[in-house]
Enzyme design. Structure first.
Site, PDB file in Angstrom:
ATOM      1  N   ARG A   1      34.417  20.107  45.642  1.00 53.98           N
ATOM      2  CA  ARG A   1      34.736  18.969  46.188  1.00 53.98           C
ATOM      3  C   ARG A   1      35.524  18.044  45.491  1.00 53.98           C
ATOM      4  NH1 ARG A   1      30.579  16.608  49.439  1.00 53.98           N
ATOM      5  NH2 ARG A   1      32.468  15.028  49.837  1.00 53.98           N
TER       6      ARG A   1
ATOM      7  N   GLN B   1      34.096  18.038  52.995  1.00 56.45           N
ATOM      8  CA  GLN B   1      33.332  18.814  52.686  1.00 56.45           C
ATOM      9  C   GLN B   1      33.956  20.167  53.100  1.00 56.45           C
ATOM     10  OE1 GLN B   1      30.002  18.888  50.942  1.00 56.45           O
ATOM     11  NE2 GLN B   1      30.599  21.230  50.758  1.00 56.45           N
TER      12      GLN B   1
ATOM     13  N   CYS C   1      25.947  22.488  51.276  1.00 58.25           N
ATOM     14  CA  CYS C   1      26.917  21.525  51.026  1.00 58.25           C
ATOM     15  C   CYS C   1      25.807  20.329  50.057  1.00 58.25           C
ATOM     16  CB  CYS C   1      27.311  20.564  51.852  1.00 58.25           C
ATOM     17  SG  CYS C   1      26.116  19.710  53.293  1.00 58.25           S
TER      18      CYS C   1
ATOM     19  N   ARG D   1      32.235   6.491  53.548  1.00 60.15           N
ATOM     20  CA  ARG D   1      30.904   6.980  54.035  1.00 60.15           C
ATOM     21  C   ARG D   1      30.319   5.991  54.953  1.00 60.15           C
ATOM     22  NH1 ARG D   1      28.476  11.539  51.561  1.00 60.15           N
ATOM     23  NH2 ARG D   1      26.301  11.838  51.926  1.00 60.15           N
TER      24      ARG D   1
ATOM     25  N   ASP E   1      22.475  23.800  56.099  1.00 60.12           N
ATOM     26  CA  ASP E   1      22.313  22.293  55.715  1.00 60.12           C
ATOM     27  C   ASP E   1      21.098  21.800  55.811  1.00 60.12           C
ATOM     28  OD1 ASP E   1      23.126  19.810  54.855  1.00 60.12           O
ATOM     29  OD2 ASP E   1      24.398  19.348  56.729  1.00 60.12           O
TER      30      ASP E   1
END
Length: 315
Positions: free
Chosen positions: A300, A145, A272, A115, A233
């Site tokens: 997920r 995602q 998400c 990440r 989002d």
């Protein structure tokens, strides 16, 4: 004693959905459905060979809840092992060349998931690694995602091919991966964004050249009208400093009851997470009957199992 040698085959990296053909993306989503149906014990035909001896190395330059936990649990449920690091635990945070890190970690582990702050870190790692590199999130995309989102849609509404998905808000990294998915799996994606926050031109051009049905507007009502699914989002992501300006621009794109009512009566709402009620979405929508965000969050885990299995040679 011999050092670990490089595999003969090129590693299966999972960097962007645009890197995959439609059949491969479809296979990964179907694998995710199968993983969920099987529970904590994945189907034998989806367990990578010699998984008990394999290690997933995870590096986080950004804080994480869902990505970190879902990948850790996913690898364990497959039967493998994990190592979790942050940027301060590695020499990446002290300026070591990414290529050197890639070569070293390829000698220790069997896959790496990161990440990152910069997408270029992922692409450079992939260029030099001899094990799969997985994009757990970058500033340009969030493909893991979207695998979870695709399976969530199909659980609630059936096959996504031919459906209409509406995005309201910032044309960010998650929106970019939705564009990739819509183009590959042949559904319509309508994006309602303030012009200042439209998706990157390169992503839109890629979709156009690949025949994607991508519609871009600054009118949230028009985008959501008759949609099968509404997605949004958070307005301000980690590292963004223009919070007040962004909130002002994005105010008209907040998904509330009035806007959600423009979609089909049986439309679903996805986010998400983390979510900020009263900003990008109202509490009545995210906590209401059309919301599938908790299924989406659970998925997920199943998506990560499918991604790991594919990267490690299944399918």
């Amino acid at each position: 004693m011999q050092l670990k040698s490089s595999p003969a085959a090129k590693p299966r990296h999972f960097i962007d959905l645009s890197d995959l053909d439609a059949a491969t993306l479809r296979r990964i989503v179907d694998m995710a459905h199968a993983m969920k149906a099987a529970g904590k014990r994945p189907p034998p035909d989806l367990i990578p060979k010699d998984i008990a001896d394999q290690v997933l190395i995870m590096i986080f330059e950004k804080p994480s809840t869902r990505t970190r936990v879902s990948f850790d649990v996913a690898m364990r449920q497959l039967g493998g092992q994990t190592i979790v690091l942050n940027d301060k635990d590695t020499q990446l945070g002290r300026g070591e060349p990414v290529s050197d890190t890639a070569k070293v970690l390829s000698r220790y582990g069997d896959a790496m998931m990161l990440r990152v702050n910069a997408h270029a870190t992922l692409t450079e790692l992939a260029a030099h690694a001899t094990i799969p590199v997985i994009n757990g999130l970058s500033e340009l995309s969030h493909p893991c995602q979207i695998v979870a989102d695709l399976m969530t849609f199909e659980e609630a509404r059936g096959p996504i091919k031919g459906a209409v998905v509406a995005w309201a808000g910032d044309g960010n990294n998650v929106a970019a991966s939705w564009i990739h998915a819509a183009t590959r799996l042949n559904f319509t994606l309508r994006l309602a964004c303030p012009p200042q926050l439209n998706p990157e031109r390169a992503v839109l051009d890629w979709a156009k050249n690949a025949g994607g049905r991508i519609e871009l507007t600054d009118d949230a009502d028009a985008a959501i009208s008759g949609a099968d699914c509404v997605v949004t989002d958070t307005w301000v992501s980690m590292g963004q400093e223009d919070a007040s300006k962004r909130k002002q621009l994005l105010g008209p794109y907040a998904v509330d009851d009035r806007l959600m009512a423009k979609a089909k009566k049986d439309a679903i709402f996805m986010h998400c997470l983390p979510a900020y009620r009263g900003h990008e979405v109202s509490a009545s929508v995210i906590d209401g009957p059309q919301s599938v965000v908790w299924d989406e969050a659970e998925n997920r885990l199943h998506a990560q199992k499918a991604i790991l299995a594919w990267c490690l040679g299944v399918g």
